[in-house]
Design an enzyme around this catalytic site. Structure first.
Site, mmCIF file in Angstrom:
data_model
loop_
_atom_site.group_PDB
_atom_site.id
_atom_site.type_symbol
_atom_site.label_atom_id
_atom_site.label_comp_id
_atom_site.label_asym_id
_atom_site.label_seq_id
_atom_site.Cartn_x
_atom_site.Cartn_y
_atom_site.Cartn_z
ATOM 1 N N ASP A 132 0.794 -1.239 0.000
ATOM 2 C CA ASP A 132 0.000 0.000 0.000
ATOM 3 C C ASP A 132 0.821 1.281 0.000
ATOM 4 O O ASP A 132 0.276 2.362 0.221
ATOM 5 C CB ASP A 132 -0.957 0.006 1.202
ATOM 6 C CG ASP A 132 -0.226 -0.060 2.525
ATOM 7 O OD1 ASP A 132 0.960 -0.416 2.534
ATOM 8 O OD2 ASP A 132 -0.857 0.244 3.566
ATOM 9 N N GLU A 133 2.124 1.204 -0.257
ATOM 10 C CA GLU A 133 2.886 2.449 -0.322
ATOM 11 C C GLU A 133 4.105 2.280 -1.224
ATOM 12 O O GLU A 133 4.624 1.182 -1.406
ATOM 13 C CB GLU A 133 3.327 2.920 1.065
ATOM 14 C CG GLU A 133 4.236 1.982 1.791
ATOM 15 C CD GLU A 133 4.746 2.568 3.100
ATOM 16 O OE1 GLU A 133 5.158 3.755 3.115
ATOM 17 O OE2 GLU A 133 4.741 1.844 4.110
#
Length: 396
Positions: free
Chosen positions: A107-108
Site C-alpha cells: 500500500d505504499e
C-alpha cells in the site's frame, strides 16, 4: 556554460487504511461504521478505518484489546488475494507516470518523478493526477507527500492523511522538521528514544543542535551519524525500482498458548513449508534461516543460522529451525506465536542444492509438491504430520 543542477522531486504515495478501504469497497454496507481487519481472539489488527481509529485502534494491536476498546466495531478476516490484486493495479498507475517506482509494501511506494515533469507537470500536478486516477479506477483514496528526499516525502504523506497532499519545499524543510518529536526520525525505536530522552533530546531540533560527536558517543557510529543527518533533513538515498526482496517469512499466532514440543515443531514445519514454497516460486535461495517465538508473556526471541550456500527446500529449512528451537531447552514454556524467516537471498542456484550428500531427493519432492499444489490447490499435498488440520497465518 554549466548545467543547472536539477533538484529531485520525490513522491511518497500511501494508500489510506488500505485493507479496510478495500473491504469497504467490496462491502458498501461497512462505510461509515468502525471497521477492523483482523479476526480471532489471538490475532492482531492489520488495518482499521478512520472511524475505528477514533477509539484508539491501531495496526499491530491485539484483536482482543481492540474489541474491548470498540465492542461495537465490525471485525473481519483479511483477504490477502484482493489486496495483492488491487495493489498490482495501483502500482501500474504509478509506473505510468515514472519508471522509478520503489514499492515499500502493498500500500505504499516512493516515486522519483524528476524526469517526468516535462510530460506531466510539476510534483504537485503529478501527485494530483495520481490521486485522481487511483480514486477513479480503484475506488479508494491515497495521500501523497512531495519533497526532494524520500525521508521528507514520507513524513509529508503522514501529515496529510487521510486523502491529502502535502509538499515540503526545500526552504521549508527545517521549519517543518525541527518541531517534530524524535520518534519522527527513521531509526528511532523505543530503546533509542529512551537513550535520547536521557540526554534531554525530545524534538528533532534538539538532535540537530547536539554535536555530532555527542550523538555518536551515546548511540554508536551508525545511529548517531544517521540521526544527525536526518535531523538536518539530509537524505541522499535514491528511489530504487524493483529492489530485491530482503526476506521471506511466515508466522502464526495460536488460538491458545501451546507448550507441547511436538505441536510447536509441527507449527514450525508448517511455517517452513509456506516460506520455502514462496521462496521457490520466486526462484530464490536463502543463506540465513531465522526462527522466531513469542512466549505467553509476549517476550519475543529469535535465533538464526547463516549457511555457506543458499537453500530453498522445506526439509532442510525445517531441520535448521528444529535445531535452533531445541537448543533453547525451554520445554514446558507456553508459546503464543512461532515464525520462520528466510533472508540473505540469492537469485542464482548454489553449486550444491542440499546440505549433506543428497543433492536431489528432497528438492525433487518439493518441486513435485509445488506442481501438485499449483494444479489441485494449496491443501492437496502436505507433510504427513500436518494433515490433521490447518490454521491461519500471516506473512512477515
Amino acid at each position: 556554460m554549466s548545467e543547472e543542477l536539477v533538484q529531485a522531486t520525490i513522491l511518497h504515495v500511501d494508500m489510506d487504511a488500505f485493507y479496510a478501504s478495500v473491504a469497504e469497497l467490496d462491502n458498501p454496507q461497512y462505510k461509515g461504521k468502525a471497521l477492523v481487519v483482523g479476526a480471532g481472539v489471538r490475532g492482531v489488527v492489520l488495518s482499521a478505518n478512520y472511524e475505528a481509529r477514533k477509539f484508539g485502534i491501531r495496526a499491530a494491536m491485539p484483536v482482543g484489546r481492540a474489541k474491548r476498546m470498540a465492542p461495537h466495531a465490525i471485525f473481519i478476516a483479511p483477504e490477502h488475494h484482493r489486496y495483492a490484486e488491487i495493489s498490482e493495479r495501483v502500482m501500474t498507475i504509478f509506473n505510468s507516470f515514472t519508471p522509478l517506482v520503489e514499492p515499500i509494501s502493498l500500500d505504499e511506494a516512493f516515486l522519483d518523478v524528476t524526469g517526468s515533469q516535462k510530460l506531466f507537470g510539476d510534483g504537485r500536478e503529478i501527485a494530483a493526477k495520481i490521486r485522481a486516477q487511483v480514486e477513479q479506477e480503484e475506488g479508494i483514496t491515497c495521500s501523497v507527500g512531495i519533497a526532494q528526499s524520500k525521508f521528507i516525502a514520507k513524513l509529508a504523506s503522514q501529515h496529510c492523511k487521510p486523502n491529502g497532499m502535502l509538499e515540503i519545499k526545500s526552504d521549508r524543510i527545517l521549519e517543518f522538521l525541527h518541531p517534530l518529536p524524535v520518534r519522527a526520525l527513521w531509526g528511532v525505536g523505543p530503546k533509542t528514544a529512551e537513550s535520547l530522552d536521557r540526554l534531554g533530546l525530545h524534538t528533532v531540533a534538539d538532535i540537530a543542535n547536539t554535536p555530532r560527536s555527542t550523538l555518536v558517543r551515546a548511540l554508536g557510529d551508525a545511529t548517531g551519524e544517521s540521526l544527525y543527518e536526518l535531523a538536518w533533513g539530509r537524505d541522499y538515498r535514491n528511489v530504487i525500482p524493483d529492489e530485491p526482496e530482503k526476506s521471506i517469512g511466515n508466522e502464526e499466532t495460536f488460538a491458545r498458548d501451546i507448550d507441547s514440543p511436538e505441536e510447536i515443531l509441527a507449527e514450525f514445519l508448517r511455517m517452513a513449508e509456506k516460506a520455502t514454497a514462496r521462496l521457490r516460486e520466486r526462484g530464490l535461495f536463502a543463506k540465513t534461516v531465522t526462527m522466531k517465538i513469542k512466549f505467553a508473556d509476549f517476550t519475543t526471541l529469535s535465533r538464526a543460522k547463516t549457511l555457506p550456500i543458499g537453500i530453498d527446500g522445506t526439509h532442510e529449512t525445517y531441520e535448521i529451525v528444529k535445531k535452533l528451537y531445541l537448543a533453547l531447552n525451554n520445554e514446558g514454556a507456553r508459546i503464543r506465536l512461532v515464525g520462520v524467516s528466510l533472508s540473505n537471498l540469492l537469485d542464482e542456484a548454489p553449486v550444491q542444492l542440499e546440505l549433506g550428500a543428497r543433492e536431489r531427493g528432497w528438492r525433487d519432492a518439493d518441486t513435485a509438491i509445488d506442481k501438485a499444489k499449483a494444479r489441485f490447490g494449496g491443501g492437496s499435498v502436505r507433510p504427513g504430520r500436518l494433515i490433521t488440520g490447518d490454521s491461519g497465518d500471516s506473512e512477515a
